[in-house]
Design a protein around this motif. Sequence first.
Motif, PDB file in Angstrom:
ATOM      1  N   ILE A  92     -16.613  73.664  35.974  1.00  0.00           N
ATOM      2  CA  ILE A  92     -17.554  73.166  36.921  1.00  0.00           C
ATOM      3  C   ILE A  92     -18.134  74.994  37.368  1.00  0.00           C
ATOM      4  O   ILE A  92     -19.157  75.368  37.190  1.00  0.00           O
ATOM      5  CB  ILE A  92     -17.277  72.754  38.234  1.00  0.00           C
ATOM      6  CG1 ILE A  92     -17.121  71.162  37.796  1.00  0.00           C
ATOM      7  CG2 ILE A  92     -18.406  72.935  39.018  1.00  0.00           C
ATOM      8  CD1 ILE A  92     -16.525  70.308  38.856  1.00  0.00           C
ATOM      9  N   VAL A  93     -17.017  75.784  37.539  1.00  0.00           N
ATOM     10  CA  VAL A  93     -17.269  77.194  37.512  1.00  0.00           C
ATOM     11  C   VAL A  93     -16.796  77.917  36.298  1.00  0.00           C
ATOM     12  O   VAL A  93     -15.628  77.967  36.189  1.00  0.00           O
ATOM     13  CB  VAL A  93     -16.471  77.682  39.039  1.00  0.00           C
ATOM     14  CG1 VAL A  93     -16.808  79.162  39.012  1.00  0.00           C
ATOM     15  CG2 VAL A  93     -16.943  76.884  40.200  1.00  0.00           C
ATOM     16  N   ASP A  94     -17.598  78.234  35.476  1.00  0.00           N
ATOM     17  CA  ASP A  94     -16.940  78.937  34.290  1.00  0.00           C
ATOM     18  C   ASP A  94     -17.232  80.457  34.413  1.00  0.00           C
ATOM     19  O   ASP A  94     -18.263  81.136  34.540  1.00  0.00           O
ATOM     20  CB  ASP A  94     -18.113  78.490  33.221  1.00  0.00           C
ATOM     21  CG  ASP A  94     -17.389  78.874  31.736  1.00  0.00           C
ATOM     22  OD1 ASP A  94     -16.956  80.296  31.786  1.00  0.00           O
ATOM     23  OD2 ASP A  94     -17.521  78.092  30.923  1.00  0.00           O
ATOM     24  N   LEU A  95     -16.259  81.173  34.734  1.00  0.00           N
ATOM     25  CA  LEU A  95     -16.230  82.704  34.834  1.00  0.00           C
ATOM     26  C   LEU A  95     -16.836  83.381  33.760  1.00  0.00           C
ATOM     27  O   LEU A  95     -17.242  84.633  33.946  1.00  0.00           O
ATOM     28  CB  LEU A  95     -14.916  83.183  35.249  1.00  0.00           C
ATOM     29  CG  LEU A  95     -14.247  82.532  36.703  1.00  0.00           C
ATOM     30  CD1 LEU A  95     -13.073  83.151  36.984  1.00  0.00           C
ATOM     31  CD2 LEU A  95     -15.521  82.751  37.829  1.00  0.00           C
ATOM     32  N   ASP A 118     -10.296  73.216  31.509  1.00  0.00           N
ATOM     33  CA  ASP A 118      -9.586  74.433  32.607  1.00  0.00           C
ATOM     34  C   ASP A 118     -10.588  75.740  32.774  1.00  0.00           C
ATOM     35  O   ASP A 118     -11.430  76.062  31.876  1.00  0.00           O
ATOM     36  CB  ASP A 118      -8.280  74.590  31.837  1.00  0.00           C
ATOM     37  CG  ASP A 118      -7.202  73.380  31.750  1.00  0.00           C
ATOM     38  OD1 ASP A 118      -7.759  72.469  32.468  1.00  0.00           O
ATOM     39  OD2 ASP A 118      -6.153  73.404  31.368  1.00  0.00           O
ATOM     40  N   PHE A 119      -9.870  76.291  33.771  1.00  0.00           N
ATOM     41  CA  PHE A 119     -10.706  77.645  34.008  1.00  0.00           C
ATOM     42  C   PHE A 119     -10.556  78.600  32.755  1.00  0.00           C
ATOM     43  O   PHE A 119     -11.365  79.552  32.812  1.00  0.00           O
ATOM     44  CB  PHE A 119     -10.300  78.146  35.351  1.00  0.00           C
ATOM     45  CG  PHE A 119     -10.947  77.491  36.512  1.00  0.00           C
ATOM     46  CD1 PHE A 119     -12.363  77.150  36.855  1.00  0.00           C
ATOM     47  CD2 PHE A 119     -10.180  76.390  37.364  1.00  0.00           C
ATOM     48  CE1 PHE A 119     -13.041  76.421  37.685  1.00  0.00           C
ATOM     49  CE2 PHE A 119     -10.698  75.569  38.416  1.00  0.00           C
ATOM     50  CZ  PHE A 119     -11.987  75.537  38.415  1.00  0.00           C
ATOM     51  N   VAL A 120      -9.335  78.504  32.399  1.00  0.00           N
ATOM     52  CA  VAL A 120      -8.897  79.350  31.206  1.00  0.00           C
ATOM     53  C   VAL A 120      -9.903  79.014  29.827  1.00  0.00           C
ATOM     54  O   VAL A 120      -9.578  77.839  29.465  1.00  0.00           O
ATOM     55  CB  VAL A 120      -7.430  79.448  31.063  1.00  0.00           C
ATOM     56  CG1 VAL A 120      -7.149  80.264  29.920  1.00  0.00           C
ATOM     57  CG2 VAL A 120      -6.680  80.030  32.290  1.00  0.00           C
ATOM     58  N   PRO A 121     -10.616  79.731  29.366  1.00  0.00           N
ATOM     59  CA  PRO A 121     -11.273  79.397  28.115  1.00  0.00           C
ATOM     60  C   PRO A 121     -10.258  78.810  26.946  1.00  0.00           C
ATOM     61  O   PRO A 121      -9.192  79.261  26.889  1.00  0.00           O
ATOM     62  CB  PRO A 121     -12.052  80.713  27.610  1.00  0.00           C
ATOM     63  CG  PRO A 121     -11.988  81.270  28.871  1.00  0.00           C
ATOM     64  CD  PRO A 121     -10.656  81.118  29.594  1.00  0.00           C
ATOM     65  N   THR A 124      -7.586  69.761  30.077  1.00  0.00           N
ATOM     66  CA  THR A 124      -6.660  68.891  30.325  1.00  0.00           C
ATOM     67  C   THR A 124      -7.333  67.614  29.764  1.00  0.00           C
ATOM     68  O   THR A 124      -8.433  67.245  29.952  1.00  0.00           O
ATOM     69  CB  THR A 124      -6.824  68.561  31.871  1.00  0.00           C
ATOM     70  OG1 THR A 124      -6.368  69.811  32.477  1.00  0.00           O
ATOM     71  CG2 THR A 124      -5.807  67.321  32.414  1.00  0.00           C
ATOM     72  N   VAL A 125      -6.535  66.899  29.050  1.00  0.00           N
ATOM     73  CA  VAL A 125      -6.845  65.513  28.359  1.00  0.00           C
ATOM     74  C   VAL A 125      -6.265  64.414  29.139  1.00  0.00           C
ATOM     75  O   VAL A 125      -5.121  64.271  29.547  1.00  0.00           O
ATOM     76  CB  VAL A 125      -6.324  65.511  26.972  1.00  0.00           C
ATOM     77  CG1 VAL A 125      -7.009  64.287  26.301  1.00  0.00           C
ATOM     78  CG2 VAL A 125      -6.875  66.631  26.271  1.00  0.00           C
ATOM     79  N   ILE A 126      -7.071  63.535  29.771  1.00  0.00           N
ATOM     80  CA  ILE A 126      -6.755  62.334  30.474  1.00  0.00           C
ATOM     81  C   ILE A 126      -6.976  60.944  29.538  1.00  0.00           C
ATOM     82  O   ILE A 126      -7.793  60.808  28.957  1.00  0.00           O
ATOM     83  CB  ILE A 126      -7.626  62.139  31.594  1.00  0.00           C
ATOM     84  CG1 ILE A 126      -7.636  63.574  32.592  1.00  0.00           C
ATOM     85  CG2 ILE A 126      -6.987  61.075  32.669  1.00  0.00           C
ATOM     86  CD1 ILE A 126      -8.637  64.556  32.068  1.00  0.00           C
ATOM     87  N   ASN A 176      -4.598  72.683  23.841  1.00  0.00           N
ATOM     88  CA  ASN A 176      -5.387  73.762  22.921  1.00  0.00           C
ATOM     89  C   ASN A 176      -5.365  73.439  21.617  1.00  0.00           C
ATOM     90  O   ASN A 176      -4.254  72.762  21.270  1.00  0.00           O
ATOM     91  CB  ASN A 176      -5.693  75.026  23.535  1.00  0.00           C
ATOM     92  CG  ASN A 176      -4.403  75.704  23.362  1.00  0.00           C
ATOM     93  OD1 ASN A 176      -3.646  75.859  22.368  1.00  0.00           O
ATOM     94  ND2 ASN A 176      -4.072  76.606  24.579  1.00  0.00           N
ATOM     95  N   LEU A 177      -5.945  74.311  20.764  1.00  0.00           N
ATOM     96  CA  LEU A 177      -5.915  74.168  19.257  1.00  0.00           C
ATOM     97  C   LEU A 177      -4.859  74.887  18.812  1.00  0.00           C
ATOM     98  O   LEU A 177      -4.344  74.783  17.779  1.00  0.00           O
ATOM     99  CB  LEU A 177      -7.344  74.326  18.545  1.00  0.00           C
ATOM    100  CG  LEU A 177      -8.386  73.567  18.847  1.00  0.00           C
ATOM    101  CD1 LEU A 177      -9.555  74.007  18.165  1.00  0.00           C
ATOM    102  CD2 LEU A 177      -8.078  72.033  18.576  1.00  0.00           C
ATOM    103  N   PHE A 178      -4.212  75.805  19.622  1.00  0.00           N
ATOM    104  CA  PHE A 178      -3.122  76.890  19.084  1.00  0.00           C
ATOM    105  C   PHE A 178      -1.809  76.627  19.536  1.00  0.00           C
ATOM    106  O   PHE A 178      -1.114  77.322  19.441  1.00  0.00           O
ATOM    107  CB  PHE A 178      -3.696  78.150  19.454  1.00  0.00           C
ATOM    108  CG  PHE A 178      -5.057  78.218  19.299  1.00  0.00           C
ATOM    109  CD1 PHE A 178      -5.460  78.565  18.166  1.00  0.00           C
ATOM    110  CD2 PHE A 178      -6.198  78.338  20.263  1.00  0.00           C
ATOM    111  CE1 PHE A 178      -7.013  78.765  17.632  1.00  0.00           C
ATOM    112  CE2 PHE A 178      -7.292  78.488  19.709  1.00  0.00           C
ATOM    113  CZ  PHE A 178      -7.802  78.796  18.483  1.00  0.00           C
ATOM    114  N   LYS A 179      -1.366  75.156  20.055  1.00  0.00           N
ATOM    115  CA  LYS A 179      -0.241  75.148  20.489  1.00  0.00           C
ATOM    116  C   LYS A 179       0.019  73.704  20.751  1.00  0.00           C
ATOM    117  O   LYS A 179      -0.878  72.846  20.714  1.00  0.00           O
ATOM    118  CB  LYS A 179       0.308  75.708  21.753  1.00  0.00           C
ATOM    119  CG  LYS A 179      -0.417  75.412  23.131  1.00  0.00           C
ATOM    120  CD  LYS A 179       0.290  75.987  24.255  1.00  0.00           C
ATOM    121  CE  LYS A 179      -0.253  75.392  25.754  1.00  0.00           C
ATOM    122  NZ  LYS A 179       0.314  75.731  26.883  1.00  0.00           N
TER     123      LYS A 179
END
Length: 288
Positions: free
Chosen positions: A132-135, A196-199, A203-205, A218-221
């Motif tokens: 919602i808030v994308d820095l 999440d706020f970190v690009p 969170t997968v529900i 994420n795609l890297f872990k």
Amino acid sequence: MDSVTHTLFGLALYGTIDKSKFDSKTKKAYFTTAVGASLIPDIDVISQLWDTDGLYQMWHRGITHSIFLTPIWALLFYLLAILLFKVKDKRLFFLGLLAVFIHNTSDLFNAWGTGYLEPFSSIRITFGTIPIVDLVFWIILAVAFLLSRKNKKLSPFYFRAAWGFIILHLVIQTAQGALIYKNYQADYEQIALSADFVPWNFTVITKTGDEVMLFHDNLFKEKELLYTLKSSEDADLEELFVEKPEAKTLVEWSPFVVIVEDEERIGVYDPRFYRNGQSFLFEYLEMR
């Protein structure tokens, strides 16, 4: 998106325009249209002042965010420019059209979703790939603003470039979210995303039967299980819906909910906003 981001989007649209040949009234008309039209769909928040039926969650991001209402809002600001500033410029209509389109469409990408197709469909469309808030948006626009202060002649170029980077960020985030979503489809009945706020982090529900699970991914872990929740699927919610109509609205508005029934209360909450043991979207009744 939040109101600050929508305001920044309006300012960024205004920044893309070459105003070197504009007089004062024309600048005011363009500024009012760019910023005002970028915010106008959120006028539905005033419905909470008279809402006695618990429908505010449905009204907000409801029909005022409909893609079909976009030309109506654009026409409104075109007429306001004529009335307030005596500026009759058909380009203002298209500027308003673009500003409202950006507002309504950007709201599709966060977890709240929007009634994009109302009144023809009440479905809440949500992709959940942008917070919602994308820095990142803020940083891109801040850089464009600082560069434009150093060289005002190139200001439209900087803001146009900023829009290019915004679209690129949106595409990268959404593509990653889509790939992550696809990875869960074979194993769970229902799935929702919340960026999440970190690009590049999500969170997968998931929900299967009465079990709701929240993962960080994420795609890297490897994915990380955050919470496992139990939903009382057999609970009778009729009294809850009568006493707390907001609860029925929440069930209709959310992709799926967790039902709580114990000795203390009966209620429903949206697991997409579950943090630190609770969701801030929780409607319940205390047990008598």
